[in-house]
Design a protein around this motif. Sequence first.
Motif, PDB file in Angstrom:
ATOM      1  N   PHE A 290      -4.165 -37.133 -30.162  1.00 16.74           N
ATOM      2  CA  PHE A 290      -5.545 -37.449 -29.808  1.00 16.74           C
ATOM      3  C   PHE A 290      -6.485 -37.096 -30.951  1.00 16.74           C
ATOM      4  CE2 PHE A 290      -9.747 -36.218 -28.342  1.00 16.74           C
ATOM      5  CZ  PHE A 290     -10.138 -37.377 -27.692  1.00 16.74           C
ATOM      6  N   MET A 291      -6.301 -35.914 -31.544  1.00 15.97           N
ATOM      7  CA  MET A 291      -7.149 -35.509 -32.660  1.00 15.97           C
ATOM      8  C   MET A 291      -7.055 -36.514 -33.810  1.00 15.97           C
ATOM      9  SD  MET A 291      -6.526 -31.394 -32.910  1.00 15.97           S
ATOM     10  CE  MET A 291      -7.451 -30.238 -31.891  1.00 15.97           C
ATOM     11  N   HIS A 292      -5.843 -36.919 -34.135  1.00 11.91           N
ATOM     12  CA  HIS A 292      -5.624 -37.869 -35.226  1.00 11.91           C
ATOM     13  C   HIS A 292      -6.264 -39.218 -34.909  1.00 11.91           C
ATOM     14  CE1 HIS A 292      -2.829 -40.967 -37.106  1.00 11.91           C
ATOM     15  NE2 HIS A 292      -3.420 -40.416 -38.142  1.00 11.91           N
ATOM     16  N   GLU A 293      -6.009 -39.724 -33.719  1.00 16.00           N
ATOM     17  CA  GLU A 293      -6.548 -41.024 -33.336  1.00 16.00           C
ATOM     18  C   GLU A 293      -8.071 -40.993 -33.249  1.00 16.00           C
ATOM     19  OE1 GLU A 293      -4.516 -41.530 -29.697  1.00 16.00           O
ATOM     20  OE2 GLU A 293      -2.571 -41.958 -30.630  1.00 16.00           O
ATOM     21  N   SER A 294      -8.611 -39.896 -32.717  1.00 17.30           N
ATOM     22  CA  SER A 294     -10.062 -39.764 -32.608  1.00 17.30           C
ATOM     23  C   SER A 294     -10.712 -39.752 -33.990  1.00 17.30           C
ATOM     24  CB  SER A 294     -10.403 -38.475 -31.848  1.00 17.30           C
ATOM     25  OG  SER A 294     -11.797 -38.341 -31.676  1.00 17.30           O
ATOM     26  N   LEU A 295     -10.073 -39.059 -34.937  1.00 17.86           N
ATOM     27  CA  LEU A 295     -10.583 -39.024 -36.310  1.00 17.86           C
ATOM     28  C   LEU A 295     -10.594 -40.417 -36.922  1.00 17.86           C
ATOM     29  CD1 LEU A 295     -11.501 -37.347 -38.772  1.00 17.86           C
ATOM     30  CD2 LEU A 295      -9.077 -37.075 -39.344  1.00 17.86           C
ATOM     31  N   LEU A 296      -9.522 -41.171 -36.733  1.00 14.66           N
ATOM     32  CA  LEU A 296      -9.459 -42.521 -37.303  1.00 14.66           C
ATOM     33  C   LEU A 296     -10.466 -43.451 -36.636  1.00 14.66           C
ATOM     34  CD1 LEU A 296      -5.635 -43.103 -37.845  1.00 14.66           C
ATOM     35  CD2 LEU A 296      -7.357 -42.284 -39.463  1.00 14.66           C
ATOM     36  N   ARG A 297     -10.704 -43.267 -35.341  1.00 16.05           N
ATOM     37  CA  ARG A 297     -11.730 -44.079 -34.671  1.00 16.05           C
ATOM     38  C   ARG A 297     -13.118 -43.751 -35.214  1.00 16.05           C
ATOM     39  NH1 ARG A 297      -8.520 -42.933 -30.060  1.00 16.05           N
ATOM     40  NH2 ARG A 297     -10.016 -41.342 -29.378  1.00 16.05           N
ATOM     41  N   LEU A 298     -13.369 -42.475 -35.491  1.00 15.79           N
ATOM     42  CA  LEU A 298     -14.643 -42.101 -36.096  1.00 15.79           C
ATOM     43  C   LEU A 298     -14.811 -42.763 -37.464  1.00 15.79           C
ATOM     44  CD1 LEU A 298     -14.906 -38.289 -35.284  1.00 15.79           C
ATOM     45  CD2 LEU A 298     -16.503 -40.079 -34.554  1.00 15.79           C
ATOM     46  N   ALA A 299     -13.752 -42.746 -38.251  1.00 14.72           N
ATOM     47  CA  ALA A 299     -13.818 -43.366 -39.569  1.00 14.72           C
ATOM     48  C   ALA A 299     -14.095 -44.867 -39.453  1.00 14.72           C
ATOM     49  CB  ALA A 299     -12.516 -43.119 -40.326  1.00 14.72           C
ATOM     50  N   LYS A 300     -13.438 -45.512 -38.510  1.00 17.22           N
ATOM     51  CA  LYS A 300     -13.657 -46.952 -38.319  1.00 17.22           C
ATOM     52  C   LYS A 300     -15.079 -47.223 -37.856  1.00 17.22           C
ATOM     53  CE  LYS A 300     -11.535 -51.034 -36.254  1.00 17.22           C
ATOM     54  NZ  LYS A 300     -10.416 -51.538 -35.393  1.00 17.22           N
ATOM     55  N   ARG A 301     -15.574 -46.369 -36.978  1.00 14.11           N
ATOM     56  CA  ARG A 301     -16.943 -46.515 -36.472  1.00 14.11           C
ATOM     57  C   ARG A 301     -17.966 -46.408 -37.612  1.00 14.11           C
ATOM     58  NH1 ARG A 301     -20.013 -48.224 -32.001  1.00 14.11           N
ATOM     59  NH2 ARG A 301     -21.890 -46.941 -31.829  1.00 14.11           N
ATOM     60  N   GLY A 303     -17.435 -47.177 -40.766  1.00 11.67           N
ATOM     61  CA  GLY A 303     -17.289 -48.218 -41.770  1.00 11.67           C
ATOM     62  C   GLY A 303     -16.152 -47.971 -42.743  1.00 11.67           C
ATOM     63  N   GLU A 304     -15.726 -49.032 -43.409  1.00  8.99           N
ATOM     64  CA  GLU A 304     -14.569 -48.973 -44.297  1.00  8.99           C
ATOM     65  C   GLU A 304     -14.761 -48.010 -45.462  1.00  8.99           C
ATOM     66  OE1 GLU A 304     -13.521 -52.832 -45.626  1.00  8.99           O
ATOM     67  OE2 GLU A 304     -12.943 -53.581 -43.636  1.00  8.99           O
ATOM     68  N   GLU A 305     -15.983 -47.788 -45.882  1.00  8.40           N
ATOM     69  CA  GLU A 305     -16.251 -46.907 -47.020  1.00  8.40           C
ATOM     70  C   GLU A 305     -16.552 -45.477 -46.599  1.00  8.40           C
ATOM     71  OE1 GLU A 305     -15.830 -48.040 -50.113  1.00  8.40           O
ATOM     72  OE2 GLU A 305     -15.254 -49.938 -49.181  1.00  8.40           O
ATOM     73  N   SER A 306     -16.449 -45.191 -45.324  1.00 14.06           N
ATOM     74  CA  SER A 306     -16.804 -43.861 -44.827  1.00 14.06           C
ATOM     75  C   SER A 306     -15.791 -42.815 -45.276  1.00 14.06           C
ATOM     76  CB  SER A 306     -16.895 -43.870 -43.296  1.00 14.06           C
ATOM     77  OG  SER A 306     -15.627 -44.140 -42.725  1.00 14.06           O
TER      78      SER A 306
END
Length: 450
Positions: A290-301, A303-306
């Motif tokens: 969950f921590m890993h997936e949540s982090l990647l969702r935050l990054a996607k939210r 933007g690609e350059e985040s």
Amino acid sequence: MLCKPRQRIRRWQLLLILVVALGSAVAAKVQASEQHYRAFFESSVLPLSEPAHLAPMYDAIGERRFVLLGESTHGTHEYYHWRAEISRELITNHDFSFIAVEGDWHAIYQLNDFVKLRDSVEDNASGDARTLLRNHAIRWPRWMWINEDFADFLDWLRAHNAERPMAQRVGVFGIDMQDPQDSMEHVLAWFQHNDPSNYPQVADAYHRMLDFPEEFRGYAQHLVYGGERLNNQMALAAKLLHDQLGGNPADADKATWVARENALVAKRAEAQFHGATQLGPESWNARARFMHESLLRLAKRHGEESRGIVWAHNTHVGDSAATNMSNRGEVNIGHLLRISEGEDDVFILGFGTYQGSVIASPSWGEGQQEIAVVPAHPESYEGLLHQSGIQQGLFLFDDTARQGDLLAPRHQRAIGVIYTPPNEAYVPTILTRRYDGFIYFDETQALNPL
């Protein structure tokens, strides 16, 4: 007749000589390994007495997208102070977009509203992080976030954001799920207000869980006695929200995106408590994933350059493949992120201490105490660092630090929210593989809770 006893004596003497020789050889090898480590620490330590000394680490970070900042306790002032210092630099001069912490999604999101100066937080008018934190409904252990160091950082981040448009403001997010009940209440409120046609089925599904005595803990006991698993019920709200968003949740409006994230908390929490009733690593791994997936969702939210910063315990950020966690089939954010994003896009910084004081508790749910941190075991990494005479320093690990004796596992100290010395927890670790860098303090001080 007289020869046989003498032969037996000679055999025992020979056996004794072999045992002593073997023991001496093992001891010599251990001693040589310890000497090698001490020499490595003494030759590779970088000074760390002021923020400017962190420059070599920023060079090592380069263009990596994720920087993971650890801690070997949940209650040490120096860890919070230096993580805040590093985060300020990364945000100000390296375009990092968000911070994700080892805190519950729902509770920490209210702090995100504060640092972004959103009107939904009453204390925004005063801009006082201490007032906000003192009145904030964060679960035990509250001291992890209700403390002077974190309040100072939130005040700084709010002031930094005040000079920027909303789209460029840096947020603080929780990526943990240890308080799913609050997330479920948030989801129910969203459906009641925004999707009343689906509210009854979501409410019925969630109340199947919430009606247990002690809710999720009661659910775990229900499973132990052969009760029905409620995984489909806990996944219902997340599925409905995903369908409504047309498979593009990163582009959703803020309220719907937040509702979906909270719905995923409930879904993963069910998996964690189900895993707790099974033999094996699934309870721990449900939380790690969950921590890993949540982090990647935050990054996607964002933007690609985040670019993102993580604050969490060494146990979560230090690559589990370089510890005995892998022997148990356990994973963590550091390991999963290195796999999904590649090692060249992730920088992991561990922290450690030899002795001092810490805020912790003697048992689960009890009040916070300032507890003396006893000197680390002499054969641990912290023990060898102490023997090397290093008071405070930064280490950066490259390929030359990942060979020979430096790949032999050694114990690293790990103090959680519960600490009852002289009982100590150590994690067998290959330090130079677990982290890309390491900050060591010979003596540390406890956090100052609000």
